[in-house]
Design an enzyme around this catalytic site. Structure first.
Site, PDB file in Angstrom:
ATOM      1  N   LEU A 208       0.853  -1.201   0.000  1.00 34.44           N
ATOM      2  CA  LEU A 208       0.000   0.000   0.000  1.00 34.44           C
ATOM      3  C   LEU A 208       0.879   1.237   0.000  1.00 34.44           C
ATOM      4  O   LEU A 208       1.743   1.370   0.864  1.00 34.44           O
ATOM      5  CB  LEU A 208      -0.842   0.049   1.284  1.00 34.44           C
ATOM      6  CG  LEU A 208      -1.877  -1.047   1.500  1.00 34.44           C
ATOM      7  CD1 LEU A 208      -2.360  -1.013   2.937  1.00 34.44           C
ATOM      8  CD2 LEU A 208      -3.059  -0.861   0.548  1.00 34.44           C
ATOM      9  N   HIS A 209       0.662   2.110  -0.956  1.00 32.24           N
ATOM     10  CA  HIS A 209       1.412   3.369  -0.918  1.00 32.24           C
ATOM     11  C   HIS A 209       0.681   4.538  -1.562  1.00 32.24           C
ATOM     12  O   HIS A 209       1.175   5.653  -1.551  1.00 32.24           O
ATOM     13  CB  HIS A 209       2.767   3.189  -1.625  1.00 32.24           C
ATOM     14  CG  HIS A 209       2.631   3.077  -3.111  1.00 32.24           C
ATOM     15  ND1 HIS A 209       2.246   1.927  -3.733  1.00 32.24           N
ATOM     16  CD2 HIS A 209       2.798   3.988  -4.091  1.00 32.24           C
ATOM     17  CE1 HIS A 209       2.197   2.121  -5.037  1.00 32.24           C
ATOM     18  NE2 HIS A 209       2.520   3.368  -5.291  1.00 32.24           N
ATOM     19  N   ARG A 210      -0.507   4.306  -2.138  1.00 26.72           N
ATOM     20  CA  ARG A 210      -1.225   5.406  -2.800  1.00 26.72           C
ATOM     21  C   ARG A 210      -1.636   6.454  -1.778  1.00 26.72           C
ATOM     22  O   ARG A 210      -2.190   6.094  -0.724  1.00 26.72           O
ATOM     23  CB  ARG A 210      -2.516   4.920  -3.459  1.00 26.72           C
ATOM     24  CG  ARG A 210      -2.326   3.985  -4.570  1.00 26.72           C
ATOM     25  CD  ARG A 210      -2.232   4.642  -5.920  1.00 26.72           C
ATOM     26  NE  ARG A 210      -1.655   3.650  -6.799  1.00 26.72           N
ATOM     27  CZ  ARG A 210      -0.683   3.861  -7.665  1.00 26.72           C
ATOM     28  NH1 ARG A 210      -0.191   5.077  -7.814  1.00 26.72           N
ATOM     29  NH2 ARG A 210      -0.221   2.898  -8.394  1.00 26.72           N
ATOM     30  N   ARG A 243       6.713   5.988   2.050  1.00 25.42           N
ATOM     31  CA  ARG A 243       5.613   6.953   2.264  1.00 25.42           C
ATOM     32  C   ARG A 243       4.671   6.453   3.360  1.00 25.42           C
ATOM     33  O   ARG A 243       4.286   7.191   4.266  1.00 25.42           O
ATOM     34  CB  ARG A 243       4.831   7.142   0.946  1.00 25.42           C
ATOM     35  CG  ARG A 243       3.588   7.995   1.092  1.00 25.42           C
ATOM     36  CD  ARG A 243       2.722   7.923  -0.154  1.00 25.42           C
ATOM     37  NE  ARG A 243       3.182   8.763  -1.247  1.00 25.42           N
ATOM     38  CZ  ARG A 243       2.920  10.073  -1.359  1.00 25.42           C
ATOM     39  NH1 ARG A 243       2.212  10.692  -0.445  1.00 25.42           N
ATOM     40  NH2 ARG A 243       3.371  10.754  -2.393  1.00 25.42           N
ATOM     41  N   ASP A 285      -2.458  -1.662  -3.750  1.00 27.66           N
ATOM     42  CA  ASP A 285      -2.986  -0.524  -4.504  1.00 27.66           C
ATOM     43  C   ASP A 285      -2.002  -0.135  -5.614  1.00 27.66           C
ATOM     44  O   ASP A 285      -2.099   0.937  -6.194  1.00 27.66           O
ATOM     45  CB  ASP A 285      -3.309   0.660  -3.579  1.00 27.66           C
ATOM     46  CG  ASP A 285      -2.105   1.163  -2.799  1.00 27.66           C
ATOM     47  OD1 ASP A 285      -0.964   0.725  -3.069  1.00 27.66           O
ATOM     48  OD2 ASP A 285      -2.301   2.014  -1.906  1.00 27.66           O
TER      49      ASP A 285
END
Ligand code: UD1
Length: 368
Positions: A208-210, A243, A285
């Site tokens: 997950l990084h969006r 992030r 994502d």
């Protein structure tokens, strides 16, 4: 000899560039040179990928780093312009949809250097994603547009791109995936999986990084709660993007997670592919992972309201998910009730050769 700059900047670019670098190296009329903008700079986000892909050091490293979109894009443009003026290439090739992609294509076009875009034509139709802006701007000004699937061609034609510029060549990421997995034998794969405290086919892999998932405290906390709950049924391994890591710390999310919820540092390419190849299913994502899961025929839940890669749903093993249905979707997968999927046409490991041929023809024509 045509000099061609292959421009990369962020993690998902490297495995798209590597097969093309090697394929172009076999064409005597082409001289490929690698430019790395430095958008990603942590060892495991960048250098480790060059090692796993057996790439040489970049011929130019711009060291531009992180920042706001404007800062990052502007810094890349300023530094890349110097390279273009010094190298005077016949063509540049950009990959995917990251800020380096749009920054370098804009800079080249202003200096009248032709641009080729690998992974052209993808559209999420979601302007809140920075990548959607990057894709549209890059495609509008590119001279050669290499698409991975028919929806890419359709999007470009609808936007008025001349058909002669569009070349459907297949999915270049799959070239790299096939190459690496061929080199990691089963015993070695077993060892890698065990290193994370896991057993084959008995864990869920998560990425997950969006910004839409990880930049708001409440949303991120909700996702982590779901994953922690899932870990009660099946082990979960979550290599955390910088992030996401920064946000978990900044938001002070300090839940006590189950032992079966393995939150680990980002992993290098060959480890990640091994974890994917042996997982029960994937929650992500990412864009590229939807495609890799489709090739591996592995169930994939994409935590997004849309995807620029619809073929992974219509033909592959991917489905979109949100927090209202992800538990039910996960249960269906664990119960063995998921589609089998098929590998889309031209995702065959030979995309780079097809692109190198088109680039050869194009640069030979321009020079004659
Ligand atoms: C970028 C791409 C995204 C891609 C993703 C894959 C854009 C707009 N986004 O997002 O499309 O899916 O890469 O990873 O280009 N950071 C580090 N070390 C690094 C790189 C980043 O610590 O090596 C941290 C920095 O604090 C930075 C943040 O991560 O501010 C985000 O990096 P950035 O390059 O802006 O975007 P990504 O989220 O990585």
């Amino acid at each position: 000899m045509a000099k061609v700059l292959l421009v990369v900047g962020a993690r998902p670019n490297f495995m798209k560039m590597a097969p093309l670098y090697f394929a172009m190296g076999k064409v005597p009329s082409l001289q490929p040179l690698i430019v790395h903008t430095g958008q990603h700079y942590d060892y495991v986000m960048s250098q480790a990928f060059f090692e796993d892909l057996e790439l040489p050091q970049p011929h130019h490293f711009l060291g531009t780093g992180s920042g706001s979109h404007a800062e990052q894009t502007a810094r890349i443009m300023i530094e890349f312009e110097k390279v273009l003026l010094a190298e005077k290439p016949d063509l540049i090739v950009v990959f995917g949809d990251v800020n380096s992609t749009v920054a370098c294509s804009l800079t080249a076009k202003k200096l009248l250097v032709p641009v080729a875009h690998v992974e052209a034509g993808l559209r999420s139709f979601d302007e809140t994603m920075p990548e959607e802006i990057n894709r549209r701007v890059t495609d509008t000004i590119s001279d050669l547009l290499f698409t991975p699937s028919p929806d890419g061609d359709e999007n470009l034609l609808r936007e008025g791109v001349a058909p002669r510029k569009i070349h459907r060549v297949g999915n270049i990421m799959i070239d790299s995936l096939i190459g690496i997995l061929d080199r990691i034998n089963q015993d070695h794969q077993e060892q890698i999986v065990q290193r994370f405290g896991l057993t084959k086919r008995n864990y869920v892999l998560v990425t997950l990084h969006r910004p839409a998932n990880v930049d708001e405290r409440e949303g991120l906390a909700q996702i982590l709660t779901y994953l922690n709950g899932l870990a009660a049924r099946v082990p979960v391994v979550f290599p955390v993007h910088p992030r996401t890591r920064k946000n978990i710390e900044a938001f002070g999310i300090e839940a006590s997670f189950r032992d079966a919820f393995h939150i680990v540092e980002p992993v290098r390419y060959r480890e990640f592919l091994t974890l994917q190849n042996n997982a029960r299913f994937i929650v992500t994502d990412s864009g590229g992972i939807q495609e890799e899961a489709t090739y591996l025929r592995l169930p994939c839940l994409t935590l997004r309201p849309n995807t620029e890669r619809p073929i992974t749903i219509t033909e592959g093993t991917n489905e979109l998910a949100d927090m209202s249905n992800i538990e039910a979707q996960s249960a269906r997968i664990l119960a063995g009730q998921w589609k089998q999927g098929q590998v889309p046409a031209l995702w065959d490991g030979h995309t780079a050769e097809r692109i190198a041929q088109v680039i050869h023809d194009h640069t030979a024509f321009r020079k004659s």
